[in-house]
Motif scaffolding. Structure first.
Motif, PDB file in Angstrom:
ATOM      1  N   ASN A  33     -68.478  61.281  18.059  1.00  0.00           N
ATOM      2  CA  ASN A  33     -67.277  61.430  17.244  1.00  0.00           C
ATOM      3  C   ASN A  33     -67.492  62.534  16.270  1.00  0.00           C
ATOM      4  OD1 ASN A  33     -65.170  59.078  17.604  1.00  0.00           O
ATOM      5  ND2 ASN A  33     -67.313  58.333  17.999  1.00  0.00           N
ATOM      6  N   LEU A  34     -68.865  62.504  15.424  1.00  0.00           N
ATOM      7  CA  LEU A  34     -68.840  63.476  14.546  1.00  0.00           C
ATOM      8  C   LEU A  34     -68.497  65.160  15.013  1.00  0.00           C
ATOM      9  CD1 LEU A  34     -72.022  62.099  12.621  1.00  0.00           C
ATOM     10  CD2 LEU A  34     -69.479  62.061  12.093  1.00  0.00           C
ATOM     11  N   ILE A  35     -69.580  65.326  16.239  1.00  0.00           N
ATOM     12  CA  ILE A  35     -69.247  66.751  16.756  1.00  0.00           C
ATOM     13  C   ILE A  35     -67.853  66.968  17.253  1.00  0.00           C
ATOM     14  CG2 ILE A  35     -70.090  67.995  18.947  1.00  0.00           C
ATOM     15  CD1 ILE A  35     -72.477  66.513  18.972  1.00  0.00           C
ATOM     16  N   LEU A  36     -67.012  66.066  17.810  1.00  0.00           N
ATOM     17  CA  LEU A  36     -65.539  66.448  18.033  1.00  0.00           C
ATOM     18  C   LEU A  36     -64.948  66.839  16.676  1.00  0.00           C
ATOM     19  CD1 LEU A  36     -64.456  63.630  20.602  1.00  0.00           C
ATOM     20  CD2 LEU A  36     -65.068  66.144  20.799  1.00  0.00           C
ATOM     21  N   GLY A  37     -65.208  65.938  15.506  1.00  0.00           N
ATOM     22  CA  GLY A  37     -64.604  66.038  14.572  1.00  0.00           C
ATOM     23  C   GLY A  37     -64.906  67.399  13.950  1.00  0.00           C
ATOM     24  N   ARG A  38     -65.825  68.191  13.932  1.00  0.00           N
ATOM     25  CA  ARG A  38     -66.423  69.388  13.647  1.00  0.00           C
ATOM     26  C   ARG A  38     -65.876  70.306  14.446  1.00  0.00           C
ATOM     27  NH1 ARG A  38     -70.145  70.792   9.729  1.00  0.00           N
ATOM     28  NH2 ARG A  38     -70.837  69.250   8.662  1.00  0.00           N
ATOM     29  N   LEU A  39     -65.690  70.158  15.844  1.00  0.00           N
ATOM     30  CA  LEU A  39     -65.304  71.249  16.604  1.00  0.00           C
ATOM     31  C   LEU A  39     -63.768  71.544  16.681  1.00  0.00           C
ATOM     32  CD1 LEU A  39     -67.556  70.827  19.950  1.00  0.00           C
ATOM     33  CD2 LEU A  39     -67.582  72.590  18.252  1.00  0.00           C
ATOM     34  N   LEU A  40     -63.127  70.322  16.697  1.00  0.00           N
ATOM     35  CA  LEU A  40     -61.736  70.305  16.695  1.00  0.00           C
ATOM     36  C   LEU A  40     -60.915  70.636  15.689  1.00  0.00           C
ATOM     37  CD1 LEU A  40     -61.265  67.450  19.165  1.00  0.00           C
ATOM     38  CD2 LEU A  40     -61.657  69.693  19.781  1.00  0.00           C
ATOM     39  N   GLY A  41     -61.360  70.150  14.118  1.00  0.00           N
ATOM     40  CA  GLY A  41     -60.715  70.089  13.077  1.00  0.00           C
ATOM     41  C   GLY A  41     -59.829  68.900  12.865  1.00  0.00           C
ATOM     42  N   PRO A  42     -59.127  68.582  11.809  1.00  0.00           N
ATOM     43  CA  PRO A  42     -58.371  67.685  11.434  1.00  0.00           C
ATOM     44  C   PRO A  42     -57.372  67.405  12.306  1.00  0.00           C
ATOM     45  CG  PRO A  42     -58.925  68.561   9.468  1.00  0.00           C
ATOM     46  CD  PRO A  42     -59.551  69.588  10.501  1.00  0.00           C
ATOM     47  N   GLU A  43     -56.428  68.399  12.754  1.00  0.00           N
ATOM     48  CA  GLU A  43     -55.320  68.413  13.707  1.00  0.00           C
ATOM     49  C   GLU A  43     -55.577  67.967  14.937  1.00  0.00           C
ATOM     50  OE1 GLU A  43     -52.134  71.415  13.345  1.00  0.00           O
ATOM     51  OE2 GLU A  43     -52.719  71.643  11.193  1.00  0.00           O
ATOM     52  N   GLN A  44     -56.346  68.770  15.688  1.00  0.00           N
ATOM     53  CA  GLN A  44     -56.885  68.268  17.053  1.00  0.00           C
ATOM     54  C   GLN A  44     -57.466  67.244  16.980  1.00  0.00           C
ATOM     55  OE1 GLN A  44     -58.587  72.476  18.068  1.00  0.00           O
ATOM     56  NE2 GLN A  44     -57.328  72.167  20.050  1.00  0.00           N
ATOM     57  N   ASP A 247     -48.523  63.188   9.308  1.00  0.00           N
ATOM     58  CA  ASP A 247     -48.644  64.224  10.184  1.00  0.00           C
ATOM     59  C   ASP A 247     -50.108  64.445  10.570  1.00  0.00           C
ATOM     60  OD1 ASP A 247     -50.332  65.469   8.067  1.00  0.00           O
ATOM     61  OD2 ASP A 247     -48.744  66.390   6.837  1.00  0.00           O
ATOM     62  N   ALA A 248     -50.180  65.481  11.553  1.00  0.00           N
ATOM     63  CA  ALA A 248     -51.249  65.636  12.516  1.00  0.00           C
ATOM     64  C   ALA A 248     -52.760  65.948  11.273  1.00  0.00           C
ATOM     65  CB  ALA A 248     -51.396  66.681  13.248  1.00  0.00           C
ATOM     66  N   TRP A 249     -52.563  66.569  10.284  1.00  0.00           N
ATOM     67  CA  TRP A 249     -53.529  66.853   9.400  1.00  0.00           C
ATOM     68  C   TRP A 249     -54.051  65.570   8.777  1.00  0.00           C
ATOM     69  CZ3 TRP A 249     -56.473  71.085   8.267  1.00  0.00           C
ATOM     70  CH2 TRP A 249     -57.336  70.994   6.994  1.00  0.00           C
ATOM     71  N   ASP A 250     -53.097  64.914   8.066  1.00  0.00           N
ATOM     72  CA  ASP A 250     -53.456  63.573   7.359  1.00  0.00           C
ATOM     73  C   ASP A 250     -53.961  62.638   8.311  1.00  0.00           C
ATOM     74  OD1 ASP A 250     -52.664  64.328   4.797  1.00  0.00           O
ATOM     75  OD2 ASP A 250     -50.706  63.496   5.034  1.00  0.00           O
ATOM     76  N   ALA A 251     -53.434  62.544   9.685  1.00  0.00           N
ATOM     77  CA  ALA A 251     -53.982  61.407  10.466  1.00  0.00           C
ATOM     78  C   ALA A 251     -55.371  61.778  10.900  1.00  0.00           C
ATOM     79  CB  ALA A 251     -53.268  61.643  11.787  1.00  0.00           C
ATOM     80  N   GLY A 252     -55.681  63.229  10.854  1.00  0.00           N
ATOM     81  CA  GLY A 252     -57.155  63.580  11.448  1.00  0.00           C
ATOM     82  C   GLY A 252     -58.011  63.347  10.084  1.00  0.00           C
ATOM     83  N   LEU A 253     -57.558  63.437   9.009  1.00  0.00           N
ATOM     84  CA  LEU A 253     -58.397  62.970   7.621  1.00  0.00           C
ATOM     85  C   LEU A 253     -58.697  61.426   7.779  1.00  0.00           C
ATOM     86  CD1 LEU A 253     -56.583  65.133   5.014  1.00  0.00           C
ATOM     87  CD2 LEU A 253     -58.967  65.636   6.006  1.00  0.00           C
ATOM     88  N   TYR A 254     -57.826  60.909   8.231  1.00  0.00           N
ATOM     89  CA  TYR A 254     -57.802  59.408   8.071  1.00  0.00           C
ATOM     90  C   TYR A 254     -58.787  58.802   9.209  1.00  0.00           C
ATOM     91  CZ  TYR A 254     -56.824  54.474   7.698  1.00  0.00           C
ATOM     92  OH  TYR A 254     -56.768  53.165   7.614  1.00  0.00           O
TER      93      TYR A 254
END
Length: 413
Positions: A33-44, A247-254
Motif C-alpha cells: 500500500n505504501l509503495i502504491l501511495g508513493r508511486l501513484l499520488g493522492p488522486e490515483q 473529490d479524488a484528492w481528499d479521498a486519496g489523502l483519507y
C-alpha cells in the motif's frame, strides 16, 4: 570424563511461527500500500484504495467460511469432517461465482458510484472472487487443525505474489492504471491456494451428522456472516463513503490516513486467528476461557497505546516517511484515526471471543454500532475531520457496551 549435555536449539512452535509469519504478511501488505501511495499520488491512489477496500470487503465475507470451517474442524468427528469440508468448498465456490458475476455485471455502476477512472478493474476483480472463497475454506481447515505452518504459507504466497506482480508490472511497463492493480490481486488469489487440500467437492448431505449439529453449524454460519457484515461496515464503509462524497484528492489523502491508522487492527487480526480455535478447545476441555481473552486484550491494548502515542507526537514524520510530502495536510488527524481503530480492535476481541462460545449478543451489538457509524458519516461529512470524529464517537460507545455486556454476563454466570 564428564559429559556435558548439549543445549538444544530453541524451535518455534507452530503458533509462534504463525505469529511471526502474520507480522511479515502484514508488513508486506503494508509495504504494498505504501509503495502504491508513493508511486501513484493522492488522486490515483484513491482508485487503488477502492480496489484494496474491495479486497478487504471480500476477505471479511469469505472469513465467514474460514471461521465456520475452523470451528467445526475442532468439534466434528473424523467420520463427518471430510464431508463437511467438501460441502464448505462447494458452497464457497457457489457463493463466489454468484458474487463474481454480480461484480462483473454491475462494473459500470460501481465505477459511477465511486468515481473511478475504470470499470475494467471491477471486472478483473470479479473474475478472481471464486478463487478467494476456495482459498478461505482451505485456510479454515488449516486453522481448525492448528496447522499454522501450512496456514502461514498460504498467506505468505498471496502477499508476496501480489506485491511482486503488481510492482513488477508498474515498474517494468510504467503503467499506473488501476487495471494493473486488479490483475495483481487476481493472480495473487491463485498463489494463495497453495498448498490446497483438495479431496472432494460436492453438495452431498452431511450423512452421519446429528440434526442438532447441523442446526448449530447453520446458526454459527448465519451469525458469523452477520458479524462479518458489521466488520465490513465498520472497517471499510468510511473509505467508500469518502470516495463518494469527496473529490479524488481528499479521498486519496483519507485513504493514506486510514492505512496508517489501521496498523493496530492489522496486528490484532493475527491474535484473532489464534483466539477462536484456542477458546473452542478450552471450552471443549471444560477449562476457563476468560484468561485467554484478557491476555489478548492486554496485547492489543499495548500495541494500540504505542501507535496512538507515536501518531500524536510524530504525525508529520510518520506521514512523510511512509507516504511523502504530498500527504502532509492529513497529519493532524492521524492520532485520532488511530484512536478510533484501537477502540474498535479491542471491542472486536470481545465479539470474536463470544462468537467462539456460541453467544451472539456481542455480534448484534457490533452490527448496531456499525450501522450507527455509517449513519453518522452519511449525515455528518462536512470535512475529513468530522468523518473521523464520528467514528471515534461510535467506537467509544461500542467498546463501553461490549465491556458492560462482559461484566453482566460474567456476573450472571
Amino acid at each position: 570424563m564428564i559429559s556435558i549435555p548439549k543445549k538444544r536449539p530453541y524451535v518455534l512452535t507452530q503458533e509462534q511461527l504463525f505469529m511471526v509469519s502474520a507480522l511479515v504478511v502484514n508488513a508486506g501488505n503494508y509495504l504494498y500500500n505504501l509503495i502504491l501511495g508513493r508511486l501513484l499520488g493522492p488522486e490515483q491512489f484513491s482508485d487503488a484504495a477502492v480496489l484494496i477496500t474491495f479486497l478487504l470487503v471480500l476477505s471479511f465475507v469469505a472469513m465467514t467460511f474460514q471461521l465456520a470451517t475452523a470451528k467445526f474442524s475442532v468439534t466434528l468427528t473424523k467420520e463427518v469432517l471430510p464431508r463437511f469440508i467438501s460441502n464448505m468448498h462447494a458452497y464457497g465456490i457457489l457463493i463466489g461465482v454468484l458474487t463474481g458475476i454480480l461484480t462483473i455485471v454491475f462494473a459500470n455502476q460501481l465505477q459511477a458510484l465511486f468515481h473511478t477512472s475504470s470499470s475494467g478493474m471491477f471486472t478483473v476483480f470479479g473474475i478472481g472472487i471464486p478463487l478467494y472463497f476456495m482459498m478461505s475454506v482451505n485456510r479454515g481447515v488449516f486453522q481448525g487443525k492448528k496447522q499454522f505452518k501450512m496456514l502461514s504459507v498460504t498467506y505468505q504466497l498471496e502477499m508476496l505474489s501480489r506485491l511482486g506482480i503488481t510492482l513488477g508490472l508498474i515498474v517494468l511497463f510504467d503503467i499506473t492504471s488501476s487495471l494493473v492493480i486488479a490483475i495483481g490481486i487476481l493472480l495473487s488469489f491463485g498463489f494463495g491456494l497453495i498448498p490446497f487440500e483438495f479431496k472432494k467437492i460436492s453438495f452431498q448431505g452431511l450423512g452421519a451428522m446429528h440434526v442438532a449439529e447441523i442446526k448449530q453449524i447453520r446458526a454459527f454460519f448465519i451469525i458469523t456472516a452477520f458479524y462479518e457484515l458489521t466488520q465490513i461496515i465498520i472497517n471499510n464503509s468510511d473509505i467508500l463513503l469518502v470516495k463518494h462524497y469527496f473529490d479524488a484528492w481528499d479521498a486519496g489523502l483519507y485513504a493514506s490516513l486510514a492505512l496508517i491508522g489501521r496498523i493496530v487492527y492489522f496486528i490484532a487480526w493475527m491474535f484473532v486467528m489464534l483466539l477462536l480455535p484456542t477458546v473452542v478447545q478450552l471450552r471443549k476441555e471444560g477449562k476457563a476461557t476468560a484468561p485467554i481473552l484478557f491476555k489478548y486484550i492486554g496485547y492489543i491494548g499495548c500495541v494500540a497505546l504505542v501507535i496512538i502515542g507515536v501518531s500524536a507526537v510524530f504525525p508529520e514524520i510518520a506521514i512523510q516517511l511512509l507516504f511523502g510530502e504530498q500527504y502532509l495536510e492529513i497529519a493532524p488527524l492521524l492520532w485520532k484515526y488511530a484512536l478510533a481503530t484501537g477502540l474498535f480492535a479491542i471491542a472486536n476481541i470481545f465479539a470474536y471471543y463470544y462468537l467462539s462460545l456460541d453467544t451472539y449478543v456481542p455480534v448484534i451489538i457490533s452490527g448496531i454500532f456499525g450501522m450507527l457509524q455509517m449513519g453518522l458519516v452519511i449525515f455528518f461529512h462536512d470535512s475529513l475531520a468530522q468523518v473521523v470524529h464520528m467514528q471515534i464517537a461510535a467506537m467509544v460507545l461500542l467498546l463501553i457496551t461490549q465491556v458492560a455486556f462482559f461484566f453482566l454476563d460474567t456476573h450472571k454466570k
